[in-house]
Write a protein that holds these residues in place. Sequence first.
Motif, short mmCIF file in Angstrom:
data_model
loop_
_atom_site.label_atom_id
_atom_site.label_comp_id
_atom_site.label_asym_id
_atom_site.label_seq_id
_atom_site.Cartn_x
_atom_site.Cartn_y
_atom_site.Cartn_z
N MET A 68 49.13 48.47 34.75
CA MET A 68 48.93 47.03 34.63
C MET A 68 47.57 46.59 35.15
O MET A 68 46.86 45.79 34.51
CB MET A 68 50.05 46.28 35.35
N ASN A 69 47.18 47.05 36.33
CA ASN A 69 45.91 46.61 36.89
C ASN A 69 44.73 46.99 36.02
O ASN A 69 43.80 46.21 35.83
CB ASN A 69 45.73 47.18 38.30
N LYS A 70 44.75 48.22 35.53
CA LYS A 70 43.64 48.65 34.69
C LYS A 70 43.56 47.80 33.42
O LYS A 70 42.46 47.44 32.97
CB LYS A 70 43.78 50.13 34.34
N PHE A 71 44.72 47.50 32.85
CA PHE A 71 44.72 46.67 31.64
C PHE A 71 44.24 45.26 31.93
O PHE A 71 43.29 44.77 31.30
CB PHE A 71 46.13 46.62 31.04
N PHE A 72 44.87 44.58 32.88
CA PHE A 72 44.48 43.20 33.16
C PHE A 72 43.07 43.13 33.75
O PHE A 72 42.29 42.24 33.38
CB PHE A 72 45.49 42.56 34.13
#
Length: 649
Positions: free
Chosen positions: A380-384
Amino acid sequence: MKSAKNRYAVLFGFAGLFVVLSFLVRTALLIWAFPQAGLPFTGILSVYAKGFVYDVGVALFFTVAYGLYLLLLPQRLNNTVFNRVFTFTGFFLALMIVIFSFFAEFTFWGEYAGRFDFIAVDYLIYTYEVISNINQSYPLPLLIGGVILGTALLTWLCARRGIFRNSFQSRTPFAKRLVIFILLLGATAAHAFLISNDWADKSKNRYQQELSKAGVYSFISAYLNNELAYDKYYLQEDEHKAFATMRRLLQSSDAEYLENGQSIYRNIIDTTAAVKPNIIMVTIESFSADFMTRFGNKEHITPVLDSIAQNGILFTNMYATGTRTVRGMEALTLAVPPTPGQSIVRRHNNENLFSAATIFRKSGYEATFFYGGDGYFDNMNKFFGNNGYDITDRLRHRLVDDKLAGKRTNIPDSAVQFENAWGVCDEDIYKAAIKSADEKFAAGKPFYDFIMTTSNHRPFTYPGGKIDIPSGTSREGAVKYTDYAIGRFLKAIQDKPWYKNTVIIFVADHCASSAGKNEIEVSKYHIPCIFFNVPDTPPQEIPVMCSQIDIYPTLLKMLHWSYHTNFYGKNVLDSSYQPRAMVSTYQKLAYLEPGKMVILSPQQKAQCFTWDPAKSEEQPAPMDSALLSHSVANYQTAYSLFKNNGMKK
């Protein structure tokens, strides 16, 4: 009957034990699912027949390497301490894995009403969250002790039957061992090449499909097929024709295309002066529409959301695109149809995509993703962080380098009143978002926030003394606490100077379950969505069928924005809007229009159904060529754009 002396006695004994245990597990799951499954007698026979084939396959895969060892082991070493220790240890460990996997199958079935799939593969990768969740949901010491005790008991029973003694004391000639191994290897190879996990999917009844499978077999199949190439496995049409159809479906009176050919990039024009409030989107974990009184629930566990629905803009016929949080995130940020396999959130080359944050950042907004757990989970963090969002989460993996374009803020221990395996409770994540909003308002910056809640997730634990259902006892308790926390959030912000100029969206990421007797149970994708505090817009209900991907195009039209877009979503209030929704599993891609549905499957398959939402009934129907064309256009072009970087900013 005791086994005969043969070097392969342990191998055959383990295989037989596995098949028997698998039969018992399948029977228990069948009894569990029987009231909902609607299986005829022939369907039950098919479950056991196909299940036996899968079980034999798993037994072969478990034992083929040991079969090679037995072939090559010299006779003089057969009855030595080395072979005894090796055989007993290997048998015990393999059996312990089998017993643990069977226990895991029951817990997985309870959550998803299916055998292991990509979700189980993900859970194996994210061990911290999963082990913590198991520890908080079940008495882990008793579980581990029970698995070890059960393994020891079965090993002892097998020893009593003499399979170890008969193996160690045997004098099986090499030629006979070679024949046995060749047969074993041939059967394993034949099973691998001739039997696939898709064989179980021939039935129209989803329960029959899942009960026929074997958990370990399904797990390996999911691991090996983590991503599915649309252009390899699914029905296609000419690429130019597909894009022409898609552009026609997306055309509206206020839109003009900015590029020709294989693109959906367009300009949305509104001549009325734009209103630019702050935007907070609360994405509620696993929240089915039927939890709310408005949609027929009799338990009155969502008084806050029911009140908000009456005073806001309620979408009564919205559908989630998938069955996992990352699929909901994909739809709510990128406004694209689901593509087969993993969500884009978890794929490679998913940076710098055109997202909701792209639109808001261009208008001067600060965009932040709030998550109560560690955003390392599910990528999630890498995507957002690489698609326009700053990150506020509960940092656990302190050594992980996410290489984020946005900044990352940790929720400190001092700001946490309650935390479980998945993160801080909903009240705590709302407090973090409120603190951030205060700071942005003080700095004169408008904000767009994506808040992902976690409390409505197993183990369903939350702070004590908040509601009248004890923590950790039921999904209903988690739903009621989730609703309670929303009420506390609204009460905390109603006196904030930024509140009157803030639109709040409440929407689910997906439903609480997807199980049903149909291949795709459409009712299990029905989610609530509410726009609250929209300027100059009276309370209303929007009954047209729509999707998560339509949220921002509809809201931005209400706010009279002009903007460039690469979204597949449309303003559902536009006169040109054709009601439709897209729902999916990892392999099945369904395209819905009122009363009818097309399901696309691997091997270029397409099936048409009629469906009755009131009765939740789906019946096979002759293929609707227009519906099929719309379906292929959406899914094929979405896959093509992502694969060829057409979703990039």
